[in-house]
Each structure stands twice: as structure tokens, then as C-alpha cells.
Design a protein around this motif. Sequence first.
Motif, mmCIF file in Angstrom:
data_model
loop_
_atom_site.group_PDB
_atom_site.id
_atom_site.type_symbol
_atom_site.label_atom_id
_atom_site.label_comp_id
_atom_site.label_asym_id
_atom_site.label_seq_id
_atom_site.Cartn_x
_atom_site.Cartn_y
_atom_site.Cartn_z
ATOM 1 N N THR A 150 -26.048 -25.526 18.676
ATOM 2 C CA THR A 150 -27.031 -24.449 18.814
ATOM 3 C C THR A 150 -28.107 -24.555 17.739
ATOM 4 O O THR A 150 -29.302 -24.487 18.037
ATOM 5 N N ASP A 151 -27.704 -24.739 16.501
ATOM 6 C CA ASP A 151 -28.690 -24.821 15.422
ATOM 7 C C ASP A 151 -29.462 -26.130 15.443
ATOM 8 O O ASP A 151 -30.606 -26.178 14.986
ATOM 9 N N GLN A 153 -30.464 -27.594 18.230
ATOM 10 C CA GLN A 153 -31.482 -27.307 19.237
ATOM 11 C C GLN A 153 -32.542 -26.337 18.711
ATOM 12 O O GLN A 153 -33.730 -26.520 18.948
ATOM 13 N N GLU A 154 -32.086 -25.332 17.971
ATOM 14 C CA GLU A 154 -33.027 -24.358 17.392
ATOM 15 C C GLU A 154 -33.976 -25.043 16.423
ATOM 16 O O GLU A 154 -35.180 -24.769 16.415
ATOM 17 N N SER A 168 -28.268 -19.602 13.823
ATOM 18 C CA SER A 168 -27.122 -18.830 14.269
ATOM 19 C C SER A 168 -25.933 -19.073 13.335
ATOM 20 O O SER A 168 -25.002 -18.281 13.307
ATOM 21 N N SER A 170 -23.771 -21.136 13.817
ATOM 22 C CA SER A 170 -22.646 -21.388 14.713
ATOM 23 C C SER A 170 -22.405 -22.874 14.888
ATOM 24 O O SER A 170 -23.341 -23.665 14.933
ATOM 25 N N GLN A 173 -22.156 -25.244 20.790
ATOM 26 C CA GLN A 173 -23.189 -26.017 21.435
ATOM 27 C C GLN A 173 -23.983 -25.125 22.379
ATOM 28 O O GLN A 173 -23.439 -24.203 22.995
ATOM 29 N N ARG A 174 -25.264 -25.431 22.498
ATOM 30 C CA ARG A 174 -26.129 -24.682 23.408
ATOM 31 C C ARG A 174 -26.043 -25.327 24.771
ATOM 32 O O ARG A 174 -26.193 -26.537 24.916
ATOM 33 N N HIS A 175 -25.787 -24.531 25.767
ATOM 34 C CA HIS A 175 -25.719 -25.035 27.139
ATOM 35 C C HIS A 175 -26.939 -24.555 27.902
ATOM 36 O O HIS A 175 -27.241 -23.380 27.912
ATOM 37 N N GLN A 176 -27.658 -25.530 28.474
ATOM 38 C CA GLN A 176 -28.875 -25.136 29.211
ATOM 39 C C GLN A 176 -28.842 -25.707 30.604
ATOM 40 O O GLN A 176 -28.268 -26.675 30.908
#
Length: 176
Positions: A150-151, A153-154, A168, A170, A173-176
Motif C-alpha cells: 500500500t505504501d 503504491q502511495e 498508511s 501498513s 498490499q493494495r489491490h486494484q
Amino acid sequence: MSLLQDIPVPVIAKVNGLATAAGCQLVASCDMAVVSDTSRFATPGVTVGLFCSTPAVALGRAVPRKLALEMLFTGEPISAQDALWHGLVSRVVPEDRLDEETARIAGRICAASRAVVALGKATFYKQMAQDRNQAYRTASQVMVDNLAMTDGQEGIEAFFQKRKPVWSHSTGQRHQ
């Protein structure tokens, strides 16, 4: 002392004076060390009949072998500048700037994603114990994993959008 490298947050030693034996070991074991220009470092056990065996473990991994052995065999202290030159410490500052500079470095680290810093620290120490080819394999896989976080990707989005990232912290993982 080995736990210092296992915890997920960076550990910064701050020294203003003489760090001997276990104190020198602590400096060598920390991730970074900010010291005053009047600080000195020694492993003087040999002078009282007690060789600094455990400090030698950290010292021998932080500085070149010949310097470590000179320090261990003679007990003579080295200066802050020599400690910097040989990699025992990461920064030497005037005594009146020691607190400020240590806080500045800690602040820079705290401004980053805790999850990414923890991943980076763990990966650094893991790959240091590996041969070069395995270290590259490890680091390459971690880079891929980091990009999916997540971070991770951010950070990329913030860079392209020319804004500060909002972490975050965290490990997810960011899921898109």
C-alpha cells in the motif's frame, strides 16, 4: 545486542564521550551512530586481563579487521573522526549540535513509511549475510513485494502527482 538488528525500527546510537567495551559494542551494533567530535571509542579489556570477546563480534563486523584487532589488542581508543573514517559511526558533529542532528535524522526516518523502513532494514541485514548473487535475488524479490505494498503504491502516486505521500504504515498490499 543482536536483537538491535532484528527489531523493525532503526536504532540510532548517540555518543558524547568515551564508549568502551560494551558501549563500543552497542555503537557497533546500532544501525547508525551520531557522535560528538570529542567522542572516543575503545575496547580496553585486554589491559585488565579480560579480552573484549563479545564486543569483538560487533566491532569486527563494523570496521576493517586490522583496526578491530588493533583496538582489541591494544585497548587504545580511537577518535570520533577515525571512527567515522572506518565506518564505526555514521556522523560526527560538534558537541553543541549532537541532540539537534540526532533528532533531525530520527525525524527524517519517522517521516517515512514505517512498513517500508522495516522492510528495508530487514532486507538489508538479510542480504548482508548472503553471497552477492543470492543478495541480488533477495533484494529483487523484496523490490517487487515493496512495489505491491500500500505504501509503495502511495509513494509512486504521490511522486507523479507532485504531492507528499500519506502513509498508511501498513504492510498490506493494495489491490486494484
